[in-house]
Design a protein around this motif. Sequence first.
Motif, PDB file in Angstrom:
ATOM      1  N   ARG A  38       4.292   1.407   2.918  1.00 51.08           N
ATOM      2  CA  ARG A  38       3.300   1.064   2.227  1.00 51.08           C
ATOM      3  C   ARG A  38       3.083  -0.594   1.923  1.00 51.08           C
ATOM      4  NH1 ARG A  38       2.140   4.553  -3.044  1.00 51.08           N
ATOM      5  NH2 ARG A  38       4.140   3.485  -3.563  1.00 51.08           N
ATOM      6  N   ALA A  39       4.107  -0.801   1.362  1.00 48.20           N
ATOM      7  CA  ALA A  39       4.426  -2.395   1.281  1.00 48.20           C
ATOM      8  C   ALA A  39       4.103  -3.280   2.324  1.00 48.20           C
ATOM      9  CB  ALA A  39       5.692  -2.668   0.440  1.00 48.20           C
ATOM     10  N   LEU A  40       4.539  -2.802   3.705  1.00 54.95           N
ATOM     11  CA  LEU A  40       3.735  -3.506   4.711  1.00 54.95           C
ATOM     12  C   LEU A  40       2.396  -3.936   4.890  1.00 54.95           C
ATOM     13  CD1 LEU A  40       4.510  -4.778   7.517  1.00 54.95           C
ATOM     14  CD2 LEU A  40       4.656  -2.524   8.452  1.00 54.95           C
ATOM     15  N   PHE A  41       1.758  -2.799   4.455  1.00 46.46           N
ATOM     16  CA  PHE A  41       0.445  -2.721   4.875  1.00 46.46           C
ATOM     17  C   PHE A  41      -0.434  -3.616   3.717  1.00 46.46           C
ATOM     18  CE2 PHE A  41       1.083   0.729   7.660  1.00 46.46           C
ATOM     19  CZ  PHE A  41      -0.074   0.435   8.453  1.00 46.46           C
ATOM     20  N   THR A  42       0.140  -3.284   2.356  1.00 48.12           N
ATOM     21  CA  THR A  42      -0.164  -4.421   1.399  1.00 48.12           C
ATOM     22  C   THR A  42       0.151  -5.748   1.658  1.00 48.12           C
ATOM     23  OG1 THR A  42       0.387  -2.638  -0.146  1.00 48.12           O
ATOM     24  CG2 THR A  42       0.223  -4.830  -1.202  1.00 48.12           C
ATOM     25  N   ALA A  43       1.189  -6.115   1.888  1.00 48.08           N
ATOM     26  CA  ALA A  43       1.470  -7.599   2.574  1.00 48.08           C
ATOM     27  C   ALA A  43       0.724  -8.106   3.481  1.00 48.08           C
ATOM     28  CB  ALA A  43       3.094  -7.818   2.832  1.00 48.08           C
ATOM     29  N   ALA A  44       0.072  -7.316   4.399  1.00 48.55           N
ATOM     30  CA  ALA A  44      -0.807  -7.657   5.355  1.00 48.55           C
ATOM     31  C   ALA A  44      -2.161  -7.577   4.977  1.00 48.55           C
ATOM     32  CB  ALA A  44      -0.433  -6.620   6.701  1.00 48.55           C
ATOM     33  N   GLU A  45      -2.436  -6.960   3.626  1.00 49.90           N
ATOM     34  CA  GLU A  45      -3.832  -7.030   3.323  1.00 49.90           C
ATOM     35  C   GLU A  45      -4.591  -6.034   4.160  1.00 49.90           C
ATOM     36  OE1 GLU A  45      -5.247 -10.886   2.855  1.00 49.90           O
ATOM     37  OE2 GLU A  45      -4.058 -11.189   1.046  1.00 49.90           O
ATOM     38  N   GLN A  46      -4.005  -4.925   4.516  1.00 47.95           N
ATOM     39  CA  GLN A  46      -4.653  -3.854   5.451  1.00 47.95           C
ATOM     40  C   GLN A  46      -4.502  -2.574   4.817  1.00 47.95           C
ATOM     41  OE1 GLN A  46      -6.203  -4.512   8.154  1.00 47.95           O
ATOM     42  NE2 GLN A  46      -5.340  -6.462   8.766  1.00 47.95           N
ATOM     43  N   ALA A  47      -5.485  -1.847   4.964  1.00 49.67           N
ATOM     44  CA  ALA A  47      -5.572  -0.364   4.385  1.00 49.67           C
ATOM     45  C   ALA A  47      -4.390   0.428   4.836  1.00 49.67           C
ATOM     46  CB  ALA A  47      -7.082   0.255   4.710  1.00 49.67           C
ATOM     47  N   LEU A  48      -4.042   1.260   4.355  1.00 49.42           N
ATOM     48  CA  LEU A  48      -2.884   2.137   4.705  1.00 49.42           C
ATOM     49  C   LEU A  48      -3.271   2.885   5.799  1.00 49.42           C
ATOM     50  CD1 LEU A  48       0.094   3.090   4.217  1.00 49.42           C
ATOM     51  CD2 LEU A  48      -0.780   4.600   2.753  1.00 49.42           C
ATOM     52  N   ASP A  49      -2.585   3.114   6.904  1.00 48.63           N
ATOM     53  CA  ASP A  49      -2.861   3.821   8.116  1.00 48.63           C
ATOM     54  C   ASP A  49      -2.034   5.146   7.733  1.00 48.63           C
ATOM     55  OD1 ASP A  49      -2.758   5.166  10.786  1.00 48.63           O
ATOM     56  OD2 ASP A  49      -2.453   3.225  11.676  1.00 48.63           O
ATOM     57  N   VAL A  50      -2.790   6.296   7.319  1.00 44.66           N
ATOM     58  CA  VAL A  50      -2.338   7.547   7.132  1.00 44.66           C
ATOM     59  C   VAL A  50      -1.711   8.363   8.331  1.00 44.66           C
ATOM     60  CG1 VAL A  50      -2.884   9.792   6.214  1.00 44.66           C
ATOM     61  CG2 VAL A  50      -4.173   7.617   5.267  1.00 44.66           C
ATOM     62  N   ASP A  51      -2.285   8.095   9.563  1.00 47.53           N
ATOM     63  CA  ASP A  51      -1.822   8.819  10.748  1.00 47.53           C
ATOM     64  C   ASP A  51      -0.403   8.076  10.939  1.00 47.53           C
ATOM     65  OD1 ASP A  51      -3.817  10.645  10.960  1.00 47.53           O
ATOM     66  OD2 ASP A  51      -4.922   8.797  12.466  1.00 47.53           O
ATOM     67  N   ALA A  52      -0.245   7.001  10.929  1.00 50.62           N
ATOM     68  CA  ALA A  52       1.137   6.298  11.153  1.00 50.62           C
ATOM     69  C   ALA A  52       1.968   6.760  10.040  1.00 50.62           C
ATOM     70  CB  ALA A  52       0.797   4.782  11.310  1.00 50.62           C
TER      71      ALA A  52
END
Length: 207
Positions: A38-52
């Motif tokens: 989750r922190a990876l997506f936060t750092a990239a300013e992207q919505a969390l990829d639930v499927d991934a």
Amino acid sequence: MATSLVSSSVVPAPAAKLLGAARARNGVSIRETLNDFRALFTAAEQALDVDALLSMAEGWAEVAETAPAISCTDVYTGLATQAHFQRRIHEVSTLGAQWPGSHALAIISLPHPRDSRSHCWTVLARLGDAVNGELQGTGATAMYQDSAIHILFSVSESNLSQLVDCKAALEALGEGQLCPAHMNFYPLSRAAAAAATTTTAARDSSC
């Protein structure tokens, strides 16, 4: 994974699954794995990829079921592994006279899950956090096995009080799915038996 996220805002499911598997092999808990993802997506300013996220959890679970333990910490709960807990019991039993204070074993028995032999990994992660939080500062060693929390601790009034709080915290998890819990004490010496009897006499109804 980072490159895929930055370039296309999507993490391929196979890559996520491989990451989960690698984390499990290296003894990283499921909670830490999910938080890092989750922190990876936060750092990239992207919505969390639930499927991934689900693919990563699947990869972690597949490996965690069969991977040998490589540390003294159980990856599901964050508590001690069975081998580490048994080693601590042996140390206390062998060197009891040299340890400051008397030790005892507390077992908090939880209701068995209805559809499986063990609680699901989400429940295990939460109960591990609860136990670690409630027993902080006690010096106790805790392990989950067979729907029960086994706790090796030094007998004192404050430690016994925190054990009672720990039982209550477990019963409050998951809308009461771990309620009622039952706690029993098994002193490892006569001195511990006397101390436990004295300091828990007023708490018997809650244990």
